[in-house]
Design an enzyme around this catalytic site. Structure first.
Site, PDB file in Angstrom:
ATOM      1  CG  HIS A 141      -1.785  -1.190   1.331  1.00  0.00           C
ATOM      2  ND1 HIS A 141      -2.815  -1.416   0.451  1.00  0.00           N
ATOM      3  CD2 HIS A 141      -1.782  -2.256   2.187  1.00  0.00           C
ATOM      4  CE1 HIS A 141      -3.429  -2.553   0.761  1.00  0.00           C
ATOM      5  NE2 HIS A 141      -2.806  -3.080   1.807  1.00  0.00           N
ATOM      6  CB  CYS A 182      -2.520   3.606  -3.422  1.00  0.00           C
ATOM      7  SG  CYS A 182      -3.788   2.347  -3.630  1.00  0.00           S
TER       8      CYS A 182
END
Length: 433
Positions: A141, A182
């Site tokens: 992430h 991300c």
């Protein structure tokens, strides 16, 4: 005679450099938990590609939590796959750094070859020299200016300082980084990756958007891969490592990753070189069984932040009893509730620091491009330790951009930290009484 000697010396020097040059790789999956299955699957697949194409195991360092292969939810214990009906990619993968050893500090020290500063694990580091090539693949992430590890995060400033230091110390000839996360482009957006340190990087997304998960597997009830990652690896699985360049692979991945904007940074001259110079040993990387790469369309890609809820909704479609249905519905409701709590907590932080409603709205609704890095880094750490552990509440990462915007308003770092402490203390009091 003199000309012949010069030619002979040049040939000798060429072969000497080739003999001395080494290929190194560092592969990191920065998450844990079954719903993050795809990150360790990506990492294991990457190892198989690198090792198959000539990088020896002793020159590949793997960091992953290692809680997926033998997880109680795994229907094929001891095996991990990265695509539907795909081969096991877990077998043979070295467990260099696992569990609590998967940290940003270890990552930076391993990358820089600081063996005496590495904690735990196999002790392997990137022990590279001035003629060597390094390939780094990270999957997990991310948020503006950071990529996440199981219990902390690595900030863009820290990574780039390490790269510049390695260049100054001649720790490599050329380096390539592939980052799946991300907002991964933000690792190089604000603090531009210098073009003169012999580093080339590509990212799964630009600085303000999600990367995407793919390949939902009903049997395992989780996603097997990430779009950017599986696209570069499925390409590498069939590529001629002597002929295909980093640039051509980037073009393929950019075209096939139609869910986010794949980006490139740094020294573009490196992109003209064969992928075998980084993802393998180019002198032994050619495989006569190489087949033409035919892209397979991905039809189930979803933004990474939506993975937990989508897994739950898919489970809801498969339930067989009312009890199972109630359990899944409770999980869904809890997830929605926690997302609201996270959002309201961040708003409370803003309201404690900014009284003007128009300014509050702008801070909360504007994507961040971090500039006050020290303030932002400390605020993120305070938010993680006092409010929401990102490993348990990954959705909290989707809101740290607000902390960046607060720091860039010119607020003092201590003010921001105190506001976070007060908001999170109030939150704790509310839900424990």
């Amino acid at each position: 005679m003199k000309a012949a000697q010069i030619i002979f010396a040049s040939i000798a020097l060429f072969y000497l450099r080739n003999v001395e040059s080494k290929h190194w790789a560092l592969v990191i999956a920065g998450s844990n938990g079954w719903y993050n299955y795809r990150h360790q699957a990506d990492a294991c697949h990457a190892y198989q590609i690198l090792n198959k194409h000539g990088i020896p195991e002793e020159n590949i360092v793997v960091m992953m939590y290692d809680d997926i292969a033998n997880n109680r939810e795994n229907p094929t214990r001891g095996k991990i796959i990265n695509m539907p009906n795909g081969p096991d990619v877990y077998e043979g993968v070295p467990k260099d750094y696992t569990k609590e050893e998967v940290t940003p500090e270890n990552f930076l020290n391993i990358l820089q070859g600081n063996k005496d500063k590495v904690k735990g694990g196999s002790g392997k580091v990137i022990d590279s020299g001035p003629d060597d090539h390094i390939f780094v693949f990270f999957t997990d992430h991310g948020a503006p200016g950071l990529i996440a590890f199981p219990d902390s995060e690595l900030h863009a400033r820290q990574l780039q300082e390490a790269l510049v230091s390695m260049n100054q110390k001649q720790r490599y000839k050329q380096m390539v980084l592939y980052i799946e996360a991300c907002e991964s482009g933000s690792m190089f957006n604000r603090h531009r990756l210098p073009t003169n340190i012999n580093v080339f990087a590509t990212t799964a997304a630009n600085g303000v958007e999600s990367s995407y998960a793919c390949y939902y597997d009903k049997k395992r009830q989780t996603y097997l891969g990430d779009v950017y990652s599986v696209k570069w690896m499925e390409n590498s699985d069939k590529a001629n490592f002597l002929q295909e360049t980093l640039e051509s692979q980037f073009d393929v991945v950019k075209k096939e990753t139609n869910t986010s904007h794949v980006m490139q940074f740094g020294d573009m001259n490196i992109s003209k070189e064969p992928i075998g110079d980084f993802q393998g040993n180019s002198e032994i990387a050619f495989d006569n069984t190489t087949k033409h790469y035919t892209p397979v369309p991905i039809v189930d890609a979803i933004p990474s932040p939506d993975v937990p809820l989508n897994i739950m909704y898919n489970k809801l479609r498969e339930v067989r009893t009312s009890q199972e249905r109630d359990q899944v519905l409770t999980m869904i409701n809890d997830e929605h509730k926690m997302r609201k709590i996270i959002k309201s907590t961040v708003r409370d932080v803003v309201e404690r620091l900014v009284s003007n409603e128009h300014k509050q709205h702008r801070i909360i609704n504007t994507p961040a491009t971090p500039t006050n890095m020290r303030c932002y880094e400390n605020a993120v750490t305070k938010f993680r330790t006092n409010c929401f552990n990102f490993n348990k509440y990954e959705h909290a990462l989707r809101h740290v951009y607000v902390l960046s915007n607060l720091c860039d308003e010119g607020l003092h770092m201590i003010e921001v930290e105190r506001a976070i402490e007060k908001s999170c203390f109030a939150l704790h009091q509310q839900y424990t009484h």
